[in-house]
Design an enzyme around this catalytic site. Sequence first.
Site, mmCIF file in Angstrom:
data_model
loop_
_atom_site.group_PDB
_atom_site.id
_atom_site.type_symbol
_atom_site.label_atom_id
_atom_site.label_comp_id
_atom_site.label_asym_id
_atom_site.label_seq_id
_atom_site.Cartn_x
_atom_site.Cartn_y
_atom_site.Cartn_z
ATOM 1 N N GLN A 95 30.638 39.226 31.396
ATOM 2 C CA GLN A 95 30.491 39.872 32.662
ATOM 3 C C GLN A 95 30.017 39.029 33.761
ATOM 4 O O GLN A 95 28.527 39.236 33.918
ATOM 5 C CB GLN A 95 29.974 41.090 32.675
ATOM 6 C CG GLN A 95 30.241 41.999 33.876
ATOM 7 C CD GLN A 95 30.192 43.240 33.814
ATOM 8 O OE1 GLN A 95 29.774 43.953 32.511
ATOM 9 N NE2 GLN A 95 30.358 44.061 34.884
ATOM 10 N N PHE A 96 30.700 38.119 34.193
ATOM 11 C CA PHE A 96 30.367 37.034 35.438
ATOM 12 C C PHE A 96 29.756 37.872 36.639
ATOM 13 O O PHE A 96 28.983 37.486 37.202
ATOM 14 C CB PHE A 96 31.157 36.047 35.644
ATOM 15 C CG PHE A 96 32.507 36.610 36.510
ATOM 16 C CD1 PHE A 96 32.272 36.519 37.863
ATOM 17 C CD2 PHE A 96 33.570 37.469 36.255
ATOM 18 C CE1 PHE A 96 33.291 36.904 38.788
ATOM 19 C CE2 PHE A 96 34.608 37.579 36.925
ATOM 20 C CZ PHE A 96 34.316 37.618 38.202
ATOM 21 N N THR A 97 30.240 39.247 36.769
ATOM 22 C CA THR A 97 29.850 39.822 38.191
ATOM 23 C C THR A 97 28.338 40.274 37.966
ATOM 24 O O THR A 97 27.862 40.581 38.869
ATOM 25 C CB THR A 97 30.506 40.982 38.128
ATOM 26 O OG1 THR A 97 30.574 42.078 36.997
ATOM 27 C CG2 THR A 97 31.890 40.783 38.333
#
Length: 150
Positions: free
Chosen positions: A78-80
């Site tokens: 989850q790069f967010t």
Amino acid sequence: MRIVAQRVGEASVAVDGAEIARIGRGLLLLAGVAQDDTPEDGAWLAGKLARLRIFPDAEGKMNFSLLDIAGDALVVSQFTLFASTAKGNRPGFAAAAGPELAVPIYEGFAAALSRELGRPVATGRFGADMEVALRNQGPVTILMDSKRRE
């Protein structure tokens, strides 16, 4: 590296409507990799998460770790987790690592956690649009950051 660890009774991840991973009691781990992360960040988090005492004992006190309960783990990229909302209303992701750096660190983290637990760890599909389902217990949600060692 940042992790959102959620204590779950069960969790699953699907891609294009097809389930690709499912776990029972354990931890759903949302994992973000930053541009300055190294394999050591993932290794530190894997050791910490395997031993983090967030599962209840008979009195309901958080006394047991994933190792103690022989629990499952599901790791989802989850790069967010590295979103910046400082400017405007659209988040920026400049601090997040690109795939060339993030994939080996993400995969290394999952492998390190598997070694710590002595069994396979389920994963999502890096870079895919995933549907994550969970039954959070507690709820217990812990934020961890390898740079802060917390």
